[in-house]
Design an enzyme around this catalytic site. Structure first.
Site, PDB file in Angstrom:
ATOM      1  N   SER A  81       0.792  -1.237   0.000  1.00  0.00           N
ATOM      2  CA  SER A  81       0.000   0.000   0.000  1.00  0.00           C
ATOM      3  C   SER A  81       0.819   1.280   0.000  1.00  0.00           C
ATOM      4  O   SER A  81       0.244   2.367  -0.086  1.00  0.00           O
ATOM      5  CB  SER A  81      -0.947   0.015   1.210  1.00  0.00           C
ATOM      6  OG  SER A  81      -2.019  -0.878   1.004  1.00  0.00           O
ATOM      7  N   LYS A  84       0.126   3.734  -2.731  1.00  0.00           N
ATOM      8  CA  LYS A  84      -0.972   4.701  -2.631  1.00  0.00           C
ATOM      9  C   LYS A  84      -0.466   6.132  -2.514  1.00  0.00           C
ATOM     10  O   LYS A  84      -1.194   7.081  -2.842  1.00  0.00           O
ATOM     11  CB  LYS A  84      -1.871   4.363  -1.430  1.00  0.00           C
ATOM     12  CG  LYS A  84      -2.710   3.100  -1.602  1.00  0.00           C
ATOM     13  CD  LYS A  84      -3.634   2.902  -0.419  1.00  0.00           C
ATOM     14  CE  LYS A  84      -4.627   1.750  -0.636  1.00  0.00           C
ATOM     15  NZ  LYS A  84      -4.136   0.481  -0.119  1.00  0.00           N
ATOM     16  N   SER A 136      -6.078   3.384   4.322  1.00  0.00           N
ATOM     17  CA  SER A 136      -5.521   2.501   3.302  1.00  0.00           C
ATOM     18  C   SER A 136      -6.608   1.740   2.559  1.00  0.00           C
ATOM     19  O   SER A 136      -6.483   0.551   2.268  1.00  0.00           O
ATOM     20  CB  SER A 136      -4.520   1.512   3.933  1.00  0.00           C
ATOM     21  OG  SER A 136      -3.660   0.981   2.963  1.00  0.00           O
TER      22      SER A 136
END
Length: 373
Positions: A81, A84, A136
């Site tokens: 993640s 991101k 997230s």
């Protein structure tokens, strides 16, 4: 172990034309030769950084771009993640944060971490960015990508921005970081991406918010930031953590003390890393300005739209052209870099223009030859 400082070397770049845009193809490690080492690289004459179980990490001064220490800085690993951060950095300038979005069922059904989107609720883009960077949310990542015109378009945009940042180890395959073959990043690239993001006020707001109210079918509920150091570490700004079973744990974060900001990125960590990151940040603050750097976080390349402006149209009220502006977050990031890396962009763009002129000349001659047949 490297303790001798290797001077930062200029990138030797070749230029390839793809869709009319020049891209650098570095043949030496971006940011300096020493950063090509797979082992620990530290300045001479300073104490070692604290021990970390991370396979790869970078500690850098975000103000100057100086890399203070690194371990396998350009090693390519699954980013989970932490990608991101690139998703947000790409889409914040492209999407109106007040735009209303009703997410698709596909977005709401994304696997992994989620904020709990539902097609029954209309969300502001601003809400979706909070869900992306605080909780997230893979569902939020997909909803934002669909709002940007779909996943293929968003991947093109993300990878184009990675190239502009000179984050050449980074290949985005998903907006969320869910594991995909060929997806990768590096500790060096995560530091580049984070540093560019810190220059954007909205990016900083999303990553530093601890808790917020989030829309629900009936009212609101509270979401919290997954970055535990926001509560534990003095001066922590935030950025992004990630985990998948294949990628293991990854993290990129920044903190400010005494008017100075340190960035730490780690990849492929097997366990609980929060205390280790705090120790690496402490070390960065302790040696900042006192030791010769082992490398440099390089400048973003100039905006291709500005490097090759469109042909002028007749100056009439009905037909006027406004050049695209360079995103201010990258302008600010570039302004914070040192002069030692500013020649890189000029080399790349100059080479690209020269190659383009040669290519154009060949094309003209070929067309003239065909016209004689």
């Amino acid at each position: 172990m490297w303790t001798k400082i290797v001077p930062i070397t200029a990138l030797i770049a070749s230029v390839a034309l793809s869709g009319g845009t020049a891209h650098a193809e570095p043949t030496t490690p971006v940011g300096g030769a020493a950063l090509g080492s797979r082992g620990l690289v530290i300045p001479a004459g300073v104490k070692k950084p604290p021990t970390s179980k991370a396979t790869s990490y970078v500690i850098a001064d975000a103000d100057t771009g100086q890399v203070l220490a690194a371990k396998d800085a350009h090693g390519k690993y699954l980013p989970a993640s932490t990608i991101k951060a690139l998703t947000a950095l790409t889409l914040i300038p492209k999407l109106d944060k007040n735009q209303k979005v009703r997410p698709s069922q596909n977005a709401c059904n994304q696997e992994g971490s989620a904020v709990g989107l539902t097609p029954k609720v209309t969300y502001k883009v601003d809400d979706l960015f909070k869900a992306l960077m605080m909780a997230s949310g893979n569902d939020a990542a997909m909803a934002l990508a669909e709002t940007n015109g779909g996943v293929p378009q968003t991947m093109r945009d993300m990878n184009a921005l990675a190239k502009r940042l000179q984050a050449y180890d980074t290949v985005a395959k998903t907006p969320s970081g869910l594991d995909q073959p060929g997806q990768s990043s590096s500790a060096y690239d995560l530091a580049l991406i984070a540093r560019a993001g810190l220059a954007n006020p909205d990016f900083r707001r999303y990553i530093s918010t601890k808790t917020t109210r989030f829309p629900a079918p009936k009212g609101h509920y509270e979401i919290s930031n997954h970055n535990k150091l926001l509560w534990r570490y003095d001066g922590m700004i935030g950025v992004k953590n990630g985990y998948t079973s294949k990628a293991r744990a990854s993290f990129v974060g920044a903190a400010t003390r005494g008017g100075h900001t340190i960035v730490v990125s780690i990849m492929r960590h097997e366990g609980f890393f929060w205390d280790e990151v705090a120790s690496l940040l402490d070390w960065g603050f302790s040696v900042r300005g006192k030791a010769q750097p082992v490398g440099q976080l390089v400048n973003p390349l100039p905006d291709p739209a500005l490097a090759a402006p469109p042909a002028r149209a007749p100056a009439t009220p009905a037909n006027s052209v406004t050049p695209a502006a360079q995103p201010p977050l990258l302008d600010t990031a570039a302004s914070r870099q040192s002069d030692s890396t500013r020649t890189v962009g000029a080399l790349v763009i100059g080479g690209g223009l020269l190659f383009g002129l040669v290519w154009l000349g060949l094309g003209i001659r070929r067309r003239r030859a065909r016209s004689r047949l």
